[in-house]
Write an enzyme that holds these catalytic residues in place. Structure first.
Site, PDB file in Angstrom:
ATOM      1  N   HIS A 258       1.009  -1.466   0.103  1.00 15.57           N
ATOM      2  CA  HIS A 258      -0.556  -0.036  -0.138  1.00 15.57           C
ATOM      3  C   HIS A 258       0.737   1.214  -0.327  1.00 15.57           C
ATOM      4  O   HIS A 258       2.024   1.352   0.259  1.00 15.57           O
ATOM      5  CB  HIS A 258      -0.629  -0.140   1.464  1.00 15.57           C
ATOM      6  CG  HIS A 258      -2.308   1.119   1.113  1.00 15.57           C
ATOM      7  ND1 HIS A 258      -2.009   2.464   1.406  1.00 15.57           N
ATOM      8  CD2 HIS A 258      -3.532   1.288   0.429  1.00 15.57           C
ATOM      9  CE1 HIS A 258      -3.494   2.922   0.619  1.00 15.57           C
ATOM     10  NE2 HIS A 258      -4.066   1.810   0.161  1.00 15.57           N
ATOM     11  N   ASP A 315      -7.876  -5.583  -0.289  1.00 14.42           N
ATOM     12  CA  ASP A 315      -8.693  -6.708  -1.383  1.00 14.42           C
ATOM     13  C   ASP A 315      -8.025  -7.839  -1.156  1.00 14.42           C
ATOM     14  O   ASP A 315      -8.437  -8.743  -1.171  1.00 14.42           O
ATOM     15  CB  ASP A 315      -7.776  -5.880  -2.811  1.00 14.42           C
ATOM     16  CG  ASP A 315      -8.357  -4.989  -3.487  1.00 14.42           C
ATOM     17  OD1 ASP A 315      -9.587  -4.948  -3.117  1.00 14.42           O
ATOM     18  OD2 ASP A 315      -7.302  -4.139  -4.199  1.00 14.42           O
TER      19      ASP A 315
HETATM   20  N1  ACO Z   1       4.006  -7.773  -4.108  1.00 12.42           N
HETATM   21  C1  ACO Z   1       5.843  -7.796  -3.686  1.00 12.42           C
HETATM   22  N2  ACO Z   1       6.424  -6.525  -4.541  1.00 12.42           N
HETATM   23  C2  ACO Z   1       5.458  -5.681  -3.861  1.00 12.42           C
HETATM   24  C3  ACO Z   1       4.394  -5.341  -4.037  1.00 12.42           C
HETATM   25  C4  ACO Z   1       3.661  -6.643  -3.912  1.00 12.42           C
HETATM   26  N3  ACO Z   1       1.865  -6.629  -4.304  1.00 12.42           N
HETATM   27  N4  ACO Z   1       3.370  -4.745  -3.614  1.00 12.42           N
HETATM   28  C5  ACO Z   1       5.015  -3.680  -3.467  1.00 12.42           C
HETATM   29  N5  ACO Z   1       5.621  -3.896  -3.928  1.00 12.42           N
HETATM   30  C6  ACO Z   1       7.394  -3.542  -3.894  1.00 12.42           C
HETATM   31  C7  ACO Z   1       7.537  -3.516  -5.206  1.00 12.42           C
HETATM   32  O1  ACO Z   1       8.146  -4.336  -5.979  1.00 12.42           O
HETATM   33  C8  ACO Z   1       8.684  -2.427  -5.495  1.00 12.42           C
HETATM   34  O2  ACO Z   1       9.688  -3.130  -4.823  1.00 12.42           O
HETATM   35  P1  ACO Z   1      11.483  -2.301  -5.563  1.00 12.42           P
HETATM   36  O3  ACO Z   1      11.287  -0.987  -5.228  1.00 12.42           O
HETATM   37  O4  ACO Z   1      12.208  -3.498  -5.597  1.00 12.42           O
HETATM   38  O5  ACO Z   1      10.661  -2.348  -7.138  1.00 12.42           O
HETATM   39  C9  ACO Z   1       8.285  -1.736  -3.602  1.00 12.42           C
HETATM   40  O6  ACO Z   1       7.542  -3.034  -2.730  1.00 12.42           O
HETATM   41  C10 ACO Z   1       6.980  -0.740  -3.485  1.00 12.42           C
HETATM   42  O7  ACO Z   1       6.363  -0.882  -4.456  1.00 12.42           O
HETATM   43  P2  ACO Z   1       5.896  -0.050  -5.454  1.00 12.42           P
HETATM   44  O8  ACO Z   1       4.958  -0.835  -6.124  1.00 12.42           O
HETATM   45  O9  ACO Z   1       6.843   1.047  -5.995  1.00 12.42           O
HETATM   46  O10 ACO Z   1       4.650   0.684  -4.347  1.00 12.42           O
HETATM   47  P3  ACO Z   1       3.793   2.034  -4.543  1.00 12.42           P
HETATM   48  O11 ACO Z   1       3.130   2.352  -3.558  1.00 12.42           O
HETATM   49  O12 ACO Z   1       4.138   2.487  -6.391  1.00 12.42           O
HETATM   50  O13 ACO Z   1       2.251   1.379  -4.934  1.00 12.42           O
HETATM   51  C11 ACO Z   1       0.324  -0.429  -4.777  1.00 12.42           C
HETATM   52  C12 ACO Z   1       1.423   0.747  -3.981  1.00 12.42           C
HETATM   53  C13 ACO Z   1      -0.212  -0.151  -6.257  1.00 12.42           C
HETATM   54  C14 ACO Z   1      -0.270  -1.067  -4.171  1.00 12.42           C
HETATM   55  C15 ACO Z   1       1.940  -1.894  -5.330  1.00 12.42           C
HETATM   56  O14 ACO Z   1       1.834  -2.269  -3.627  1.00 12.42           O
HETATM   57  C16 ACO Z   1       0.820  -3.243  -6.158  1.00 12.42           C
HETATM   58  O15 ACO Z   1       1.300  -2.919  -7.287  1.00 12.42           O
HETATM   59  N6  ACO Z   1       0.563  -3.742  -4.932  1.00 12.42           N
HETATM   60  C17 ACO Z   1      -0.366  -5.668  -5.729  1.00 12.42           C
HETATM   61  C18 ACO Z   1      -1.757  -4.932  -6.079  1.00 12.42           C
HETATM   62  C19 ACO Z   1      -3.122  -4.377  -5.229  1.00 12.42           C
HETATM   63  O16 ACO Z   1      -2.651  -4.825  -4.461  1.00 12.42           O
HETATM   64  N7  ACO Z   1      -3.057  -2.920  -5.572  1.00 12.42           N
HETATM   65  C20 ACO Z   1      -4.332  -2.845  -4.555  1.00 12.42           C
HETATM   66  C21 ACO Z   1      -4.154  -1.557  -4.011  1.00 12.42           C
HETATM   67  S1  ACO Z   1      -5.145  -1.110  -2.533  1.00 12.42           S
HETATM   68  C22 ACO Z   1      -6.505  -0.414  -3.530  1.00 12.42           C
HETATM   69  O17 ACO Z   1      -6.379   0.530  -4.387  1.00 12.42           O
HETATM   70  C23 ACO Z   1      -7.860  -0.635  -3.544  1.00 12.42           C
END
Ligand code: ACO
Length: 373
Positions: A258, A315
């Protein structure tokens, strides 16, 4: 020009009285009230709180619930549009089309007064679950089921979906799902809705913007992906290897991570309890145990390799709850939207009431060119 913040991370764009998140302590409040307290109210009361800014008294709640009851039925024309959406699509796509059609029938379409928007709001809040349930039944070749005025918002949705009344625990889980999905500060879909409202476009257009934005798998679409993942993992014992392989391939695990929470998302804690209760009540704990193994594996993996955990987001366990409620995955994001509609409306009404068009800047990073050699 100012430094560009990728993904607008930590950029404060506007002031709001709709909700607040403390991402360090894991606290979410709707209009100042902690969701851990709101979750014991009916969805109608929480919806009223969001769109009107105050909790209803008993009489106000009775009037509001009666209005929602009156407006739940789709009517022949709107139901025909849902029928026309009988394709192999997600319910979100049918919802988008149907809401767009509904806007054509509204004589106050372009009236952005508070009075007109409150009237449109109750119509949208009442009809969202009916549209999703009707779409699902039509897709299966079944006849849509009319709402039952004796049932709550959540119970009514399950009734219209299945054609039979849900158990008490199922009805409670659905009602709580709608409440916990209703609002979440400036998430992508609420922000997108506000941008549309800020141009003084109509409420339907702003809500359709929210639908389009929620659909993406990085936002509300993750719920459907969680359900699909639970189907892909054959047994709880297989969860660890499944997750570790995805991480090794640099794939994201849906339902985790998140932007704002640095700790447990408070909604996830409630959804996890609901998922466990449903699993135990049905005597079928495989999905719950699989989910717990996914959570534990990711926690250990991220603590071990990065020194900080990766937590499930809203989610994840809601997806498990939907499995136990027998909600088909293609409906998942639209069911989320049926809760979130109250939050979108609250944000749009706040925007209309004190509006300035939302128009940020971009930094041009390519060279200037000339037409002459
Ligand atoms: N699985 C594996 N690794 C993850 C995940 C995940 N679900 N979420 C974050 N990370 C890792 C990323 O790979 C990244 O690593 P890095 O620095 O080595 O590249 C780091 O954690 C930061 O993640 P970002 O994607 O840059 O974080 P951001 O704040 O941009 O995105 C998001 C947040 C979109 C929720 C992200 O965590 C994600 O894509 N999660 C999966 C999709 C999801 O569950 N979305 C629902 C969110 S809740 C909602 O909207 C209702």
């Amino acid at each position: 020009m100012e430094e560009v913040k990728s993904g607008l991370e930590n950029v404060v764009v506007l002031e709001t009285g709709v909700s607040s998140i403390d991402g360090t302590e894991g606290v979410l409040r709707y209009r100042g009230f902690d969701i851990n307290d709101l979750v014991y109210l009916p969805y109608d009361a929480v919806s009223y709180l969001l769109i009107r800014g105050k909790l209803p008294d008993d009489n106000e709640l009775a009037v509001y619930s009666a209005t929602l009851n009156e407006k739940r039925e789709l009517g022949e024309y709107v139901q025909n549009v849902v029928r026309a959406c009988n394709f192999n699509i997600e319910a979100m796509d049918a919802l988008r089309t149907t809401i767009s059609y509904m806007s054509h029938c509204d004589p106050d379409l372009n009236d952005n007064s508070e009075e007109a928007n409150l009237r449109k709001a109750t119509n949208l809040i009442a009809k969202f679950p009916t549209i999703v349930a009707a779409f699902s039944r039509i897709l299966k070749g079944e006849t849509p089921v009319s709402p039952d005025p004796t049932l709550s918002h959540g119970a009514n949705f399950l009734y219209m979906l299945r054609g039979s009344k849900p158990t008490e625990i199922e009805a409670e889980a659905m009602e709580k799902d709608f409440i916990l999905s209703a609002e979440h500060e400036l998430n992508a879909s609420s922000f997108a809705s506000r941008i549309t409202a800020s141009t003084c476009s109509d409420l339907y257009s702003a809500i359709i913007t929210g639908i389009c934005t929620l659909k993406g798998p990085l936002h509300g679409g993750a719920r459907m992906e969680v359900m699909n993942m639970l189907d892909e993992i054959p047994a709880p014992e297989a969860a660890e290897a499944y997750v570790l392989e995805k991480i090794a391939n640099k794939e994201k695990i849906m339902g985790f991570g998140h932007r704002v929470y640095m700790t447990q998302d408070p909604r996830t804690i409630i959804f996890k309890v609901l998922a466990k209760q449903l699993a135990e009540s049905k005597g079928e704990t495989q999905w719950y145990r699989t989910a717990e193994n996914i959570e534990n594996t990711l926690f250990a993996e991220f603590m071990g390799k990065r020194g900080k955990p990766l937590y499930p987001n809203v989610d994840f366990y809601s997806g498990v709850v939907y499995k136990y409620l027998e909600i088909p995955p293609r409906l998942a994001t639209a069911v989320f939207a049926a809760g979130r509609i109250s939050g979108w409306i609250a944000h749009c009404m706040e925007q209309y009431s004190d509006n300035r068009v939302i128009r940020p800047r971009a930094k041009y990073v390519k060279p200037a060119k000339t037409l002459k050699a």
